[in-house]
Design a protein around this motif. Sequence first.
Motif, PDB file in Angstrom:
ATOM      1  N   LEU A 166       0.836  -1.200   0.000  1.00 18.44           N
ATOM      2  CA  LEU A 166       0.000   0.000   0.000  1.00 18.44           C
ATOM      3  C   LEU A 166       0.874   1.254   0.000  1.00 18.44           C
ATOM      4  CD1 LEU A 166      -2.703   1.486   0.303  1.00 18.44           C
ATOM      5  CD2 LEU A 166      -2.565   1.120   2.766  1.00 18.44           C
ATOM      6  N   LEU A 178      -4.216   0.602  -6.397  1.00 10.71           N
ATOM      7  CA  LEU A 178      -4.922   0.915  -5.148  1.00 10.71           C
ATOM      8  C   LEU A 178      -6.351   0.393  -5.218  1.00 10.71           C
ATOM      9  CD1 LEU A 178      -3.591   4.524  -4.484  1.00 10.71           C
ATOM     10  CD2 LEU A 178      -3.211   2.532  -3.045  1.00 10.71           C
ATOM     11  N   GLN A 181      -6.296  -3.287  -4.404  1.00 10.42           N
ATOM     12  CA  GLN A 181      -5.697  -3.787  -3.159  1.00 10.42           C
ATOM     13  C   GLN A 181      -6.789  -4.042  -2.127  1.00 10.42           C
ATOM     14  OE1 GLN A 181      -2.231  -1.848  -1.553  1.00 10.42           O
ATOM     15  NE2 GLN A 181      -2.059  -3.391   0.049  1.00 10.42           N
ATOM     16  N   HIS A 182      -7.250  -5.261  -2.092  1.00 13.84           N
ATOM     17  CA  HIS A 182      -8.325  -5.616  -1.179  1.00 13.84           C
ATOM     18  C   HIS A 182      -8.103  -7.057  -0.722  1.00 13.84           C
ATOM     19  CE1 HIS A 182     -12.439  -6.046   0.346  1.00 13.84           C
ATOM     20  NE2 HIS A 182     -12.361  -4.738   0.491  1.00 13.84           N
ATOM     21  N   PHE A 256      -7.081   2.513   5.305  1.00 15.43           N
ATOM     22  CA  PHE A 256      -7.252   2.542   3.849  1.00 15.43           C
ATOM     23  C   PHE A 256      -8.403   1.628   3.429  1.00 15.43           C
ATOM     24  CE2 PHE A 256      -6.415   0.265  -0.136  1.00 15.43           C
ATOM     25  CZ  PHE A 256      -6.556   1.318  -1.037  1.00 15.43           C
ATOM     26  N   LEU A 257      -8.414   0.403   3.959  1.00 17.61           N
ATOM     27  CA  LEU A 257      -9.447  -0.550   3.529  1.00 17.61           C
ATOM     28  C   LEU A 257     -10.845  -0.048   3.880  1.00 17.61           C
ATOM     29  CD1 LEU A 257      -7.740  -3.971   4.380  1.00 17.61           C
ATOM     30  CD2 LEU A 257      -8.007  -2.903   2.132  1.00 17.61           C
ATOM     31  N   SER A 261     -10.069   2.877   0.335  1.00 17.64           N
ATOM     32  CA  SER A 261     -10.243   1.955  -0.782  1.00 17.64           C
ATOM     33  C   SER A 261     -11.490   2.214  -1.648  1.00 17.64           C
ATOM     34  CB  SER A 261     -10.194   0.540  -0.205  1.00 17.64           C
ATOM     35  OG  SER A 261     -10.953  -0.331  -0.899  1.00 17.64           O
ATOM     36  N   GLU A 265     -12.145   2.411  -6.212  1.00 15.61           N
ATOM     37  CA  GLU A 265     -12.741   1.203  -6.788  1.00 15.61           C
ATOM     38  C   GLU A 265     -12.649   1.175  -8.310  1.00 15.61           C
ATOM     39  OE1 GLU A 265     -16.703   0.324  -5.204  1.00 15.61           O
ATOM     40  OE2 GLU A 265     -15.572  -0.374  -3.455  1.00 15.61           O
TER      41      GLU A 265
END
Length: 303
Positions: A166, A178, A181-182, A256-257, A261, A265
Amino acid sequence: MKCRVCRGKAVIAVRRHNANFCRSHFLEHVRRQVERTIDDYKMFGSDDRLVLGVSGGKDSLALWDILTGLGYRVDGVYLHLGIGEYSSESLTLSQRFALTRNLRLEVVDLTVEYGFAVPEAAAASHRTPCSACGLSKRYSLNKVAAERGYDVLVMGHNLDDEAATLFSNVLGWNVEYLGRQHPVLPSTEDGLCKKVKPLIRVAERETAAYAILAGIDYEVEECPMAAGNTINRYKEWLNRLEEQSPGIKANFLFGFLERGSPLFEVSDDIALRICSNCGQPTTGDVCAFCRLQQVTISRRQDG
Ligand code: FES
Ligand code: ZN
Ligand code: ZN
């Protein structure tokens, strides 16, 4: 130093949780962190067929131990990268782990299956070894998961891996990365298997401690090709911050999540196509893995 749970002698301090644990309560704590991550992100259920990317290192073997301990049925897939003794030792350790626990491990050998190894591919393509390695892993693990009909591909990325990635993506404002990133990436109709990362609440030193305390024999050597790797440097920097402010790494990632985030999307409009060479999903005509393979083999023929 006393265990937070039983007041017995503690063997490890987890400063961001402001807690010390004895051996058995630390193992229990890590298992609960993983269980909570699986539930919070609805990663999978007990009926799902799971396949774990196994490298022989602490993270993947600890995760295999935890998931089977929680009652999930998990097969493993090991990708032989062709990195000398490091690869052969990691394979032996992975096979031994699987054998002693009666678990199924499929081995894919990059050289046998695709005709090249990571060191040669990195040199031929002018990629860093880790980039050629990462691409090969993403491609071949997904292929095995999709072709064998698994419901979920499980990966052993830990808190440090995810926070450093991240950090790297923020430094470069790689908005596309980004957006992806999940801890859960859903499956797609064109052949991407659902991918999940249940270890993201567990820091790297904690997975190492878990593996040692659980008696897991893992590959302790770092990959020889990873020396000087940028992500490792970012991990060191984040750990320096963590020393002064315990919890900062987890706040960075989970903040961030939760809040960052959604802003990145990726839209569903990015239509995936089918690679004209191998039939796997890609955004271009030929997928990045096939291009890596082609450039490596043609360099060999030229040279
Ligand atoms: Fe991927 Fe070393 S494990 S480059
Ligand atoms: Zn205890
Ligand atoms: Zn392809």
